[in-house]
Design an enzyme around this catalytic site. Structure first.
Site, mmCIF file in Angstrom:
data_model
loop_
_atom_site.group_PDB
_atom_site.id
_atom_site.type_symbol
_atom_site.label_atom_id
_atom_site.label_comp_id
_atom_site.label_asym_id
_atom_site.label_seq_id
_atom_site.Cartn_x
_atom_site.Cartn_y
_atom_site.Cartn_z
ATOM 1 N N VAL A 103 -4.221 2.341 10.280
ATOM 2 C CA VAL A 103 -2.944 1.597 10.022
ATOM 3 C C VAL A 103 -3.541 0.428 9.087
ATOM 4 O O VAL A 103 -4.112 -0.549 9.530
ATOM 5 C CB VAL A 103 -2.320 1.104 11.253
ATOM 6 N N ASP A 109 -5.988 5.558 4.261
ATOM 7 C CA ASP A 109 -6.909 6.635 4.943
ATOM 8 C C ASP A 109 -6.039 6.895 6.353
ATOM 9 O O ASP A 109 -4.984 6.344 6.598
ATOM 10 C CB ASP A 109 -7.994 6.187 5.127
ATOM 11 N N HIS A 133 1.024 -3.856 1.428
ATOM 12 C CA HIS A 133 1.331 -4.654 2.619
ATOM 13 C C HIS A 133 1.384 -6.100 2.550
ATOM 14 O O HIS A 133 0.558 -6.574 1.701
ATOM 15 C CB HIS A 133 0.015 -4.266 3.549
HETATM 16 C C1 GRF Z 1 7.335 -4.932 1.924
HETATM 17 O O1 GRF Z 1 7.095 -6.291 2.618
HETATM 18 C C2 GRF Z 1 6.141 -4.226 1.855
HETATM 19 O O2 GRF Z 1 4.867 -4.920 1.844
HETATM 20 C C3 GRF Z 1 6.227 -3.615 3.480
HETATM 21 O O3 GRF Z 1 7.390 -3.138 3.793
HETATM 22 C C4 GRF Z 1 8.192 -3.993 2.779
HETATM 23 C C5 GRF Z 1 9.144 -3.405 2.030
HETATM 24 O O4 GRF Z 1 9.973 -3.834 1.274
HETATM 25 N N1 GRF Z 1 5.133 -2.477 3.541
HETATM 26 P P1 GRF Z 1 11.014 -3.147 0.029
HETATM 27 O O5 GRF Z 1 11.647 -2.107 0.939
HETATM 28 O O6 GRF Z 1 10.035 -2.567 -0.965
HETATM 29 O O7 GRF Z 1 11.916 -4.132 -0.318
#
Ligand code: GRF
Length: 190
Positions: free
Chosen positions: A144, A141, A109
């Protein structure tokens, strides 16, 4: 060795970071399958280029989230996956999935959780005017972007940053963090 399955919905740059680390032996893992809920996304091409089976399971084909999750579990289990990586996967998983892979699902994230969960974390950081944000890899978990944190990296927010510029700076650190977190799990489970 980690037996990975990676769930994606989009560009797949975090997937690429994993595939590169495996190819360059910086990570003792095998990606058994990549599953996307969306057809035609670049992440699927990345899997194919690396010789990893790429499967599309369109969420719209299923009458409920649980039915969709049952199909995901079936595909991942059939491929021999032991640890599931959510890498830009834009669907919330139900207990059907989380119980099937209990304690074996991780997510990345683009914020320092618990700050700025949910979509648009970069925009949230800019709106709040924070001077430092970052990225987090955590176990998933039922919430979100909740669940035990495995690893984090701080990233500065610069004057004049836009969502695009901040996203790019974060992604660079996400790629390193993803590999770092997987290596930590590999060491702990060895
Ligand atoms: C990333 O910023 C990740 O943290 C978030 O969605 C984005 C996915 O980027 N959950 P990618 O598809 O790996 O380029």
């Amino acid at each position: 060795m980690l037996d990975l399955g990676v769930l994606v919905s989009g560009s797949g740059t975090n997937l690429q970071a994993i595939l590169d680390a495996v190819a360059e032996r910086r990570l003792d893992a095998r990606v058994h399958v990549v599953v996307s809920n969306k057809p035609g996304v670049p992440a699927l091409d990345r899997a194919e280029r690396a010789g990893v089976p790429a499967v599309v399971v369109p969420h719209r084909d299923f009458s409920s989230r649980e039915e969709f999750d049952r199909k995901l579990v079936e595909v991942l289990r059939a491929a021999g996956v032991k640890l599931v990586v959510l890498a830009g996967f834009m669907r919330v998983l139900t207990p059907v999935f989380l119980q099937a892979f209990a304690g074996r699902v991780i997510n990345i994230h683009p914020s320092l959780l618990p700050a700025f969960p949910g979509v648009g974390a970069q925009g949230q950081a800019l709106a709040h005017g924070v001077k430092v944000t970052g990225c987090t890899v955590h176990y998933v978990d039922a919430g979100v972007d909740t669940g035990p944190i495995i690893a984090q990296r701080a990233v500065p927010v610069l004057d004049g940053d836009t969502v695009e510029s901040l996203t790019a700076r974060l992604l660079e650190q996400e790629h390193a963090l993803m590999v770092e977190a997987l290596n930590r799990i590999a060491t702990e489970s060895a």
